[in-house]
Design an enzyme around this catalytic site. Structure first.
Site, PDB file in Angstrom:
ATOM      1  N   ASP A 169      -9.671  52.074 -56.219  1.00 45.03           N
ATOM      2  CA  ASP A 169     -10.825  52.833 -56.848  1.00 45.03           C
ATOM      3  C   ASP A 169     -11.522  53.859 -56.066  1.00 45.03           C
ATOM      4  O   ASP A 169     -10.700  54.303 -54.965  1.00 45.03           O
ATOM      5  CB  ASP A 169     -11.917  51.579 -57.058  1.00 45.03           C
ATOM      6  CG  ASP A 169     -12.719  51.308 -55.895  1.00 45.03           C
ATOM      7  OD1 ASP A 169     -11.906  51.274 -54.814  1.00 45.03           O
ATOM      8  OD2 ASP A 169     -13.997  51.078 -55.954  1.00 45.03           O
ATOM      9  N   LYS A 200     -14.204  44.216 -49.026  1.00 43.87           N
ATOM     10  CA  LYS A 200     -13.123  44.270 -49.923  1.00 43.87           C
ATOM     11  C   LYS A 200     -12.037  45.259 -49.704  1.00 43.87           C
ATOM     12  O   LYS A 200     -12.429  46.330 -48.850  1.00 43.87           O
ATOM     13  CB  LYS A 200     -13.554  44.120 -51.237  1.00 43.87           C
ATOM     14  CG  LYS A 200     -14.204  45.219 -52.172  1.00 43.87           C
ATOM     15  CD  LYS A 200     -14.673  44.519 -53.510  1.00 43.87           C
ATOM     16  CE  LYS A 200     -15.139  45.762 -54.213  1.00 43.87           C
ATOM     17  NZ  LYS A 200     -16.597  45.927 -54.030  1.00 43.87           N
ATOM     18  N   ASP A 230     -13.627  54.537 -53.687  1.00 42.35           N
ATOM     19  CA  ASP A 230     -13.869  54.302 -52.248  1.00 42.35           C
ATOM     20  C   ASP A 230     -12.747  53.409 -51.531  1.00 42.35           C
ATOM     21  O   ASP A 230     -12.896  52.971 -50.509  1.00 42.35           O
ATOM     22  CB  ASP A 230     -15.175  53.718 -52.013  1.00 42.35           C
ATOM     23  CG  ASP A 230     -15.665  52.536 -52.387  1.00 42.35           C
ATOM     24  OD1 ASP A 230     -14.973  51.966 -53.460  1.00 42.35           O
ATOM     25  OD2 ASP A 230     -16.282  51.539 -51.889  1.00 42.35           O
ATOM     26  N   SER A 238     -18.540  54.281 -55.230  1.00 39.93           N
ATOM     27  CA  SER A 238     -17.163  53.456 -55.376  1.00 39.93           C
ATOM     28  C   SER A 238     -16.581  53.930 -56.905  1.00 39.93           C
ATOM     29  O   SER A 238     -16.004  54.908 -57.007  1.00 39.93           O
ATOM     30  CB  SER A 238     -17.675  51.781 -55.568  1.00 39.93           C
ATOM     31  OG  SER A 238     -16.776  51.119 -55.575  1.00 39.93           O
ATOM     32  N   ASP A 255     -11.906  50.272 -51.981  1.00 37.43           N
ATOM     33  CA  ASP A 255     -11.966  48.775 -51.648  1.00 37.43           C
ATOM     34  C   ASP A 255     -11.593  47.841 -52.867  1.00 37.43           C
ATOM     35  O   ASP A 255     -11.515  46.442 -52.788  1.00 37.43           O
ATOM     36  CB  ASP A 255     -13.441  48.532 -51.453  1.00 37.43           C
ATOM     37  CG  ASP A 255     -14.340  48.844 -52.448  1.00 37.43           C
ATOM     38  OD1 ASP A 255     -14.090  49.463 -53.349  1.00 37.43           O
ATOM     39  OD2 ASP A 255     -15.577  48.465 -52.081  1.00 37.43           O
ATOM     40  N   ARG A 256     -11.358  48.436 -53.974  1.00 34.97           N
ATOM     41  CA  ARG A 256     -10.720  47.507 -55.207  1.00 34.97           C
ATOM     42  C   ARG A 256      -9.238  47.685 -55.379  1.00 34.97           C
ATOM     43  O   ARG A 256      -8.595  48.852 -54.888  1.00 34.97           O
ATOM     44  CB  ARG A 256     -11.316  47.984 -56.445  1.00 34.97           C
ATOM     45  CG  ARG A 256     -12.713  47.726 -56.628  1.00 34.97           C
ATOM     46  CD  ARG A 256     -13.254  47.994 -57.907  1.00 34.97           C
ATOM     47  NE  ARG A 256     -14.756  47.868 -58.093  1.00 34.97           N
ATOM     48  CZ  ARG A 256     -15.422  47.675 -58.931  1.00 34.97           C
ATOM     49  NH1 ARG A 256     -14.947  47.576 -60.330  1.00 34.97           N
ATOM     50  NH2 ARG A 256     -16.626  47.367 -59.093  1.00 34.97           N
TER      51      ARG A 256
HETATM   52  C1  VG1 Z   1     -19.919  45.570 -59.664  1.00 28.74           C
HETATM   53  C2  VG1 Z   1     -18.967  44.297 -59.574  1.00 28.74           C
HETATM   54  C3  VG1 Z   1     -19.007  43.512 -58.156  1.00 28.74           C
HETATM   55  C4  VG1 Z   1     -18.959  44.448 -56.920  1.00 28.74           C
HETATM   56  C5  VG1 Z   1     -19.676  45.599 -57.078  1.00 28.74           C
HETATM   57  C6  VG1 Z   1     -19.290  46.545 -56.153  1.00 28.74           C
HETATM   58  O1  VG1 Z   1     -21.330  45.156 -59.540  1.00 28.74           O
HETATM   59  O2  VG1 Z   1     -19.098  43.546 -60.663  1.00 28.74           O
HETATM   60  O3  VG1 Z   1     -18.326  42.370 -58.255  1.00 28.74           O
HETATM   61  O4  VG1 Z   1     -19.160  43.897 -55.928  1.00 28.74           O
HETATM   62  O5  VG1 Z   1     -19.587  46.337 -58.280  1.00 28.74           O
HETATM   63  O6  VG1 Z   1     -18.024  47.084 -56.109  1.00 28.74           O
HETATM   64  P1  VG1 Z   1     -22.112  44.933 -60.576  1.00 28.74           P
HETATM   65  O7  VG1 Z   1     -23.586  44.777 -60.215  1.00 28.74           O
HETATM   66  O8  VG1 Z   1     -21.930  46.373 -61.360  1.00 28.74           O
HETATM   67  O9  VG1 Z   1     -21.524  44.053 -61.514  1.00 28.74           O
HETATM   68  V1  VG1 Z   1     -17.543  48.723 -55.733  1.00 28.74           V
HETATM   69  O10 VG1 Z   1     -16.077  48.751 -55.597  1.00 28.74           O
HETATM   70  O11 VG1 Z   1     -18.373  49.596 -56.862  1.00 28.74           O
HETATM   71  O12 VG1 Z   1     -18.503  48.868 -54.121  1.00 28.74           O
HETATM   72 CO    CO Z   2     -15.437  50.208 -54.625  1.00 29.26          CO
END
Ligand code: VG1
Ligand code: CO
Length: 538
Positions: free
Chosen positions: A276, A375, A278, A112, A280-281
């Protein structure tokens, strides 16, 4: 032909917030990826002859592990694999393909928003038949298999050619190589008014989209430029590269600085967005205004009936606990429930499946709806375009009018990255021990460690972040990241509500100054981490 390869368990293959994430060099150890993939299959039942979707964000090592996953799917008895051309699929597109083809599940190769390249990160995640990330019950099951694994199944065959779209047979399994964008783009056309957005563009509206050298480039080129008619060049960094062209593909004010400068300093476009690694952001910026993801969720929820796919209205809103309460105010006014879940998209799946929520969001630049179970970065961009085209107002006007109607939730997140793991754990432990003593101090009326009871399956998830809740509605939240691969990352989230429109124009860090100082003080951040200030502020 199918063969059985003996192996030994690796430590630490527990999936985090979103799948298993490690340094590429860790994944490159012989059998490492195979062990995890076999453990996924070993934790599932009834997939013989069924369909599996496979794809990834194109980062370094994607090419190799896609081949591994295809071989292992064939050897384990899947009947069909659908894979994106060249092994590429954005996370939301993978979710859609699982749903559209009624697949048994999917394997998504991605770390991601984490950096890529030979020295960067890699990741593997399993999604179920609803298209969403496996719930904790399954990820824990996978983890327990990784601890006892002694063999995995694969086939002895050369790499398959994923350059061309088409169908081939391998070891009795059907392999369909599909265009990664087509089905996803068709889904977007059913949700948004493309003609209305085209008219907005014809009237002179301009935007810039930053693909950050990652997976959304091809999706953005096709949808924004080819289908909607934005000028060529609207998409920057639009070619997915194994090292993302050196970008850290995290769409925020720090890592998407070039784009933000174009909108906030040069004021060169009406609208800006980024996604981002992948896909999804989403980052949303207007001319001279940055929209916080929490505000974006609230604004989308209040306006999404303007998009054809949601004209019947929404059933409810869900947000992760650290996300600001801006969406709650919209829900209250609309007479809807707002659900508060732990961090990570996997907790939204049940609410979406049960039709209890239509739109979900996280403060970490994640927004999405019931159209998939992830997302979805471009979805949020198209939703904003549809809202802008319908309301014929600027981003800044839409945001400030929203604050006037609902009040403003000043919000910031401070990340202390790559701190020593033991120190971070000690900090959290100290904070948890102090919780009862904190109540009554500084206007704190409640202090706890967040736990979530899933209203659909009754499961309980504990230890999801320390909350300091103030009498005036302000909050300070502390939690450790579950996606990092080096040391620990402490995330501190701060929020303060302001109803009075006369006080809506403050600079965010300034508005939250007292809470910021208090957050450092209460958790003794400098004492435990040696850090005087965060590494990233969003
Ligand atoms: C982070 C974000 C979280 C999100 C996750 C995956 O997790 O805070 O809100 O769902 O990344 O996003 P963490 O545990 O590092 O706070 V992605 O776009 O990296 O799959
Ligand atoms: Co992502």
């Amino acid at each position: 032909m199918a063969e059985i390869v003996s192996t030994k368990p690796f430590d630490g293959q527990r999936p985090g917030t979103s799948g298993l994430r490690k340094k590429v060099t860790v994944f490159q150890q012989p059998h490492y990826a195979e062990n995890f993939i076999q453990s996924i299959f070993d934790s599932l039942e009834g997939f013989a002859g069924k369909t599996l979707v496979i794809g990834g964000d194109g980062r370094y090592y994607n090419r190799e592990v896609v081949q591994t996953a295809i071989r292992m799917a064939a050897a384990n008895g899947f009947g069909r694999v659908i894979v994106g051309q060249n092994g590429l699929l954005s996370t939301p597109a993978a979710s859609h393909l699982i749903r559209k083809n009624e697949a048994f599940g999917g394997i998504i190769l991605s770390a991601s928003h984490n950096p890529g390249g030979p020295d960067g990160d890699f990741g593997i995640k399993y999604n179920g038949s609803n298209g969403g990330p496996a719930p904790e019950k399954i990820t824990e099951e996978i983890f327990s298999h990784t601890k006892t694994i002694s063999a995995y199944k694969t086939i002895n065959s050369a790499d398959v050619d994923l350059n061309a779209v088409g169908t081939i047979q391998i070891a009795g399994m059907t392999l369909e190589v599909v265009d990664p964008v087509t089905d996803y783009a068709a889904l977007m056309q059913t949700l948004f008014d493309f003609n209305l957005i085209r008219a907005l563009i014809k009237s002179g509206f301009t935007m810039k989209f930053d693909g950050m050298g990652a997976i959304t480039g091809p999706y953005a080129h096709r949808i924004l430029e080819d289908m909607l008619g934005f000028a060529k060049g609207t998409v920057m960094n639009g070619v997915p590269l194994p090292d993302f062209g050196g970008h850290h593909p995290d769409p925020n004010l720090v890592h998407a600085k070039d784009l933000c400068d174009m909108l906030l300093v040069q004021k060169a476009y009406d609208f800006g967005a980024a996604s981002d690694g992948d896909g999804d952001r989403n980052l949303i910026v207007g001319k001279n205004i940055y929209v916080t993801p929490s505000d974006s969720l609230a604004i989308i929820a209040a306006n999404m009936h303007l998009a054809p796919g949601y004209k019947g209205g929404i059933t409810g809103i869900a947000r992760s606990m650290p996300t600001s309460g801006a969406a709650d105010r919209v829900a209250a006014k609309m007479g809807l429930r707002c659900y508060e879940t732990p961090t990570g998209w996997k907790f939204f799946g049940n609410l979406l499946d049960a039709n209890m929520a239509t739109v979900c969001g996280e403060e970490s630049f994640g927004t999405g709806s019931n159209h998939v179970r992830e997302k979805d970065g471009l979805w949020a961009v198209l939703m904003w375009l549809n809202i802008l085209a319908s309301r014929k107002l600027s981003v800044a006007t839409i945001v400030t009018e929203h604050w006037k109607e609902f009040g403003r939730n000043y919000y910031t997140r401070h990340d202390y990255e790559e701190v020593d793991l033991d120190s971070a754990n000690a900090l959290m432990k100290n904070l948890r021990d102090q919780l009862p003593a904190l109540v009554g101090q500084h206007g704190i009326h409640k202090a706890d460690d967040f736990a979530y009871d899933d209203p659909v399956d009754g499961s309980r998830t504990t230890g999801q972040g320390v909350r300091l809740l103030f009498e005036n509605g302000s909050r300070i939240i502390y939690r450790l990241s579950g996606t990092g691969t080096a040391g620990a990352t402490l995330r501190v989230y701060m929020e303060k509500y302001e109803a009075n429109p006369q006080r809506h124009e403050m600079e965010t860090q300034h508005a939250l100054f007292d809470l910021i100082l208090m957050s450092r003080d209460c958790a003794k951040i400098e004492k435990y981490t040696g850090r005087k200030a965060p590494t990233v502020i969003t």
